[in-house]
Design a protein around this motif. Sequence first.
Motif, mmCIF file in Angstrom:
data_model
loop_
_atom_site.group_PDB
_atom_site.id
_atom_site.type_symbol
_atom_site.label_atom_id
_atom_site.label_comp_id
_atom_site.label_asym_id
_atom_site.label_seq_id
_atom_site.Cartn_x
_atom_site.Cartn_y
_atom_site.Cartn_z
ATOM 1 N N LYS A 114 -3.310 2.049 -7.379
ATOM 2 C CA LYS A 114 -1.613 2.088 -6.039
ATOM 3 C C LYS A 114 -0.825 1.543 -6.121
ATOM 4 N N SER A 132 6.379 7.899 -9.239
ATOM 5 C CA SER A 132 4.744 8.623 -9.095
ATOM 6 C C SER A 132 3.851 8.396 -7.778
ATOM 7 N N TYR A 133 3.597 9.439 -7.417
ATOM 8 C CA TYR A 133 3.261 10.048 -5.734
ATOM 9 C C TYR A 133 1.983 9.086 -5.250
ATOM 10 N N ASP A 134 1.032 8.677 -6.929
ATOM 11 C CA ASP A 134 -0.558 8.024 -6.349
ATOM 12 C C ASP A 134 -0.939 8.126 -7.673
ATOM 13 N N VAL A 135 -1.933 7.621 -7.560
ATOM 14 C CA VAL A 135 -2.938 6.950 -8.778
ATOM 15 C C VAL A 135 -2.931 8.035 -9.509
ATOM 16 N N GLU A 150 2.310 4.554 -1.193
ATOM 17 C CA GLU A 150 1.573 6.015 -2.238
ATOM 18 C C GLU A 150 3.133 5.899 -3.120
ATOM 19 N N ASN A 151 4.286 5.981 -3.004
ATOM 20 C CA ASN A 151 5.200 6.131 -4.119
ATOM 21 C C ASN A 151 5.722 4.792 -5.096
ATOM 22 N N ASP A 186 0.626 -0.840 -0.260
ATOM 23 C CA ASP A 186 0.045 -0.103 -0.248
ATOM 24 C C ASP A 186 1.041 1.360 -0.329
ATOM 25 N N ARG A 198 0.198 4.528 -13.582
ATOM 26 C CA ARG A 198 -0.705 3.926 -12.833
ATOM 27 C C ARG A 198 -1.995 4.160 -12.535
ATOM 28 N N SER A 233 9.414 0.817 -4.572
ATOM 29 C CA SER A 233 8.518 1.348 -4.734
ATOM 30 C C SER A 233 8.798 2.318 -2.528
#
Lengths: 110, 114
Positions: free
Chosen positions: A71, A49-52, A30-31, A28, A68, A93
């Motif tokens: 998540k 990527s920091y988020d969806v 975020e990054n 889970d 992405r 990640s």
Amino acid sequence: DVKVTQSSRYLVKRTGEKVFLECVQDMDHENMFWYRQDPGLGLRLIYFSYDVKMKEKGDIPEGYSVSREKKERFSLILESASTNQTSMYLCASSLAETQYFGPGTRLLVL
Amino acid sequence: AQSVTQLDSHVSVSEGTPVLLRCNYSSSYSPSLFWYVQHPNKGLQLLLKYTSAATLVKGINGFEAEFKKSETSFHLTKPSAHMSDAAEYFCVIFLDTGRRALTFGSGTRLQVQP
């Protein structure tokens, strides 16, 4: 334990092909990040990527794109593979500063 | 700009002798620094990290590193090398400038002779 998996360990593609490299993490985070590793150069950041649905260019984004949609999954796309994209590709990640890496995909473009 | 420089591309030691892998950093801020190890055909594994707590950091497999601000160094050491330590080692700095990404050194390949 954090698990980061990459869809393939080895890939052989031809010049001009579209190539998809998939990465999945189960914590889970975020990054997520894509790097390429070349002898004597260490790892260089391609995209992150920091988020969806979010993406940011790294140091060497030319010739690459990313996706992405969920998540846990971060895909690297080579729109038209070239021989200079022959390399080891590593996905990572993180929640904070510590990154966890997948085993890598060794891509050969002929 | 923040960066790390690994001073040796290859280091060769005999089994049972000390290991020293050298890393210098450049940073405008108080950095977070890491050492990662990569064994042949394996992914990167975190050995240890420094995040402004104790300056002497202990990691896995008997490795440790000392953060020396006056020398801008973060050298990795181990008192006694083992054959299984043969691998590539990366010194890494964390750039918390909005990008939250790692910047890697070029790597040091450690050979351990029997």
